[in-house]
Design an enzyme around this catalytic site. Structure first.
Site, PDB file in Angstrom:
ATOM      1  N   ASP A   1      -2.595  43.447  30.986  1.00 15.10           N
ATOM      2  CA  ASP A   1      -1.957  44.950  30.669  1.00 15.10           C
ATOM      3  C   ASP A   1      -1.023  44.174  29.489  1.00 15.10           C
ATOM      4  O   ASP A   1       0.155  44.308  30.517  1.00 15.10           O
ATOM      5  CB  ASP A   1      -1.953  44.976  32.198  1.00 15.10           C
ATOM      6  CG  ASP A   1      -2.554  45.704  33.016  1.00 15.10           C
ATOM      7  OD1 ASP A   1      -3.594  46.420  32.915  1.00 15.10           O
ATOM      8  OD2 ASP A   1      -2.676  45.045  34.125  1.00 15.10           O
TER       9      ASP A   1
ATOM     10  N   SER B   1     -10.457  42.120  37.126  1.00 13.59           N
ATOM     11  CA  SER B   1      -9.491  43.814  37.032  1.00 13.59           C
ATOM     12  C   SER B   1     -10.317  43.853  38.497  1.00 13.59           C
ATOM     13  O   SER B   1     -11.381  43.876  38.810  1.00 13.59           O
ATOM     14  CB  SER B   1      -9.938  44.734  36.278  1.00 13.59           C
ATOM     15  OG  SER B   1      -9.803  45.657  36.909  1.00 13.59           O
TER      16      SER B   1
ATOM     17  N   GLY C   1      -7.510  35.951  39.235  1.00 10.37           N
ATOM     18  CA  GLY C   1      -6.735  37.266  38.288  1.00 10.37           C
ATOM     19  C   GLY C   1      -5.519  36.521  39.376  1.00 10.37           C
ATOM     20  O   GLY C   1      -4.085  35.914  38.718  1.00 10.37           O
ATOM     21  N   HIS C   2      -4.774  37.155  40.333  1.00 13.71           N
ATOM     22  CA  HIS C   2      -3.794  37.667  40.499  1.00 13.71           C
ATOM     23  C   HIS C   2      -3.685  35.799  40.824  1.00 13.71           C
ATOM     24  O   HIS C   2      -2.333  35.598  41.582  1.00 13.71           O
ATOM     25  CB  HIS C   2      -3.977  38.437  42.186  1.00 13.71           C
ATOM     26  CG  HIS C   2      -4.280  40.075  41.542  1.00 13.71           C
ATOM     27  ND1 HIS C   2      -5.614  39.958  42.224  1.00 13.71           N
ATOM     28  CD2 HIS C   2      -3.499  40.918  41.408  1.00 13.71           C
ATOM     29  CE1 HIS C   2      -5.484  41.376  41.367  1.00 13.71           C
ATOM     30  NE2 HIS C   2      -3.840  42.216  40.858  1.00 13.71           N
TER      31      HIS C   2
ATOM     32  N   GLY D   1       1.001  39.399  34.778  1.00 17.45           N
ATOM     33  CA  GLY D   1      -0.768  39.396  33.958  1.00 17.45           C
ATOM     34  C   GLY D   1      -0.703  39.353  32.487  1.00 17.45           C
ATOM     35  O   GLY D   1      -0.560  40.520  32.330  1.00 17.45           O
ATOM     36  N   GLU D   2      -1.413  38.667  31.560  1.00 17.23           N
ATOM     37  CA  GLU D   2      -1.072  39.367  29.507  1.00 17.23           C
ATOM     38  C   GLU D   2      -2.285  40.670  29.707  1.00 17.23           C
ATOM     39  O   GLU D   2      -2.398  41.244  28.238  1.00 17.23           O
ATOM     40  CB  GLU D   2      -1.691  38.448  28.792  1.00 17.23           C
ATOM     41  CG  GLU D   2      -0.624  37.453  28.853  1.00 17.23           C
ATOM     42  CD  GLU D   2      -0.825  36.425  27.712  1.00 17.23           C
ATOM     43  OE1 GLU D   2      -1.605  36.616  27.203  1.00 17.23           O
ATOM     44  OE2 GLU D   2       0.346  35.666  27.979  1.00 17.23           O
TER      45      GLU D   2
ATOM     46  N   ARG E   1     -10.754  46.922  39.084  1.00 17.33           N
ATOM     47  CA  ARG E   1     -11.738  48.002  39.530  1.00 17.33           C
ATOM     48  C   ARG E   1     -12.407  47.508  38.734  1.00 17.33           C
ATOM     49  O   ARG E   1     -14.095  48.478  38.880  1.00 17.33           O
ATOM     50  CB  ARG E   1     -11.246  48.944  37.651  1.00 17.33           C
ATOM     51  CG  ARG E   1     -10.180  49.663  38.061  1.00 17.33           C
ATOM     52  CD  ARG E   1      -9.847  50.307  36.695  1.00 17.33           C
ATOM     53  NE  ARG E   1      -8.730  51.860  37.212  1.00 17.33           N
ATOM     54  CZ  ARG E   1      -7.810  52.069  36.861  1.00 17.33           C
ATOM     55  NH1 ARG E   1      -7.183  50.268  36.420  1.00 17.33           N
ATOM     56  NH2 ARG E   1      -6.610  52.550  37.459  1.00 17.33           N
TER      57      ARG E   1
ATOM     58  N   MET F   1      -0.792  45.477  42.824  1.00 17.82           N
ATOM     59  CA  MET F   1      -1.596  46.470  44.072  1.00 17.82           C
ATOM     60  C   MET F   1      -3.195  46.376  44.852  1.00 17.82           C
ATOM     61  O   MET F   1      -3.761  47.132  45.064  1.00 17.82           O
ATOM     62  CB  MET F   1      -1.821  48.099  43.281  1.00 17.82           C
ATOM     63  CG  MET F   1      -0.709  48.711  41.816  1.00 17.82           C
ATOM     64  SD  MET F   1      -0.955  49.919  41.639  1.00 17.82           S
ATOM     65  CE  MET F   1      -3.019  49.767  40.350  1.00 17.82           C
TER      66      MET F   1
HETATM   67  O1  PAF Z   1      -0.058  45.915  37.500  1.00 15.20           O
HETATM   68  C1  PAF Z   1      -0.340  46.252  38.199  1.00 15.20           C
HETATM   69  O2  PAF Z   1      -0.704  45.762  39.228  1.00 15.20           O
HETATM   70  C2  PAF Z   1       0.717  47.357  37.885  1.00 15.20           C
HETATM   71  O3  PAF Z   1       0.491  47.852  37.327  1.00 15.20           O
HETATM   72  C3  PAF Z   1       1.589  46.895  39.244  1.00 15.20           C
HETATM   73  C4  PAF Z   1       2.488  46.176  38.297  1.00 15.20           C
HETATM   74  C5  PAF Z   1       2.211  45.597  40.413  1.00 15.20           C
HETATM   75  C6  PAF Z   1       3.007  48.655  39.328  1.00 15.20           C
HETATM   76  O4  PAF Z   1       2.150  48.738  40.408  1.00 15.20           O
END
Ligand code: PAF
Length: 250
Positions: free
Chosen positions: A127, A158, A14-15, A124-125, A160, A8
């Site tokens: 979530d 995160s 992390g990404h 990712g783990e 956030r 998102m």
């Molecule tokens: O983990 C996230 O960033 C979102 O929930 C995802 C998997 C991209 C779906 O919108």
């Protein structure tokens, strides 16, 4: 074939770890960036979600993305699209606090898979419940998971986190402290006691749940459960924080 990393946006280390992992699997890595309205409870949360598209392109490209895709709402959700149901696992823990959230997640993931047709997708783990629900979709796309990346002081990365003040960020560290201690406990009961007593030392953290689950189905773990995971969710300064760690087996 390609590997998809659904995100998102507001990308962080992390990404980057997800994208780097994807790049070890395939030369073609698509990173999708879409703030999915279907998985938010209200408009205010969608608006507050951090956005940094130019930085995201840079971060994704440096990490190895070959395509950064910003779909529009209409691209993913054409007239008459159907919302999918995430099943019973989508109604507990995160699903109980955020009704409809996981239905929104499985719907967008299904659409992203349908459009990009990847052979694999990386999540990712952090979530962990989301990961389990996506695995349970039983799509043809192979799901690869990557362990949580943490800041130097243990706070799980995160998007956030940028919404926390310096004091809030400090309060948020209780999550890592509680998980790190509880995962070493000799029994589930002691692990839960450690979670609660650690959390109670931090007035800035408002607990939603803190417990030990069976990784296979998210039921409450017993000492006999093979794969146990300690999970926490709550709020600091109104920002929702979730995190988890595998429990060390005894
Ligand atoms: O983990 C996230 O960033 C979102 O929930 C995802 C998997 C991209 C779906 O919108």
């Amino acid at each position: 074939m390609s590997v998809l990393v659904p995100t998102m946006g507001a990308l962080h280390k992390g990404h980057q770890a997800l994208i780097k992992r994807a790049r070890t699997i395939d030369d073609e890595v698509i990173v999708s960036i879409f703030v999915n309205p279907l998985q938010f409870e209200n408009k205010e949360e969608i608006e507050k979600y951090p956005r940094s598209p130019e930085r995201d392109i840079e971060i994704a490209t440096i990490a190895g993305a070959t395509q950064v895709w910003f779909p529009e709402y209409e691209d993913l959700y054409p007239q008459g699209f159907r919302t999918l149901n995430s099943g019973p696992l989508g109604t507990i823990f995160e699903g109980s606090s955020r009704p409809g959230h996981f239905d929104g997640v499985v719907t967008v993931v299904d659409r992203l898979f349908a459009i990009t047709k990847p052979s694999k997708a990386v999540f990712g783990e952090k979530d962990f419940q989301q990961l389990s629900i996506i695995r349970a979709m039983k799509s043809k796309v192979e799901i690869i998971s990557v362990p949580t990346i943490r800041e130097f002081d243990g706070l799980a990365m995160s998007s956030r986190n940028v919404r926390l003040s310096a004091q809030g960020r400090n309060s948020a560290l209780v999550v890592n402290r509680a998980l790190s201690a509880a995962r070493l406990a000799p029994t589930v009961e002691i692990a839960i006691e450690i979670l609660n007593s650690t959390i109670s030392t931090e007035p800035g953290f408002k607990k939603d749940y803190a417990t030990v689950i069976d990784e296979d189905n998210f039921s409450l773990a017993t000492d006999a459960t093979k794969s146990k995971r300690v999970i926490i969710a709550g709020w600091v300064e109104g920002v929702r924080l979730i995190d988890n760690m595998p429990m060390v087996g005894r």
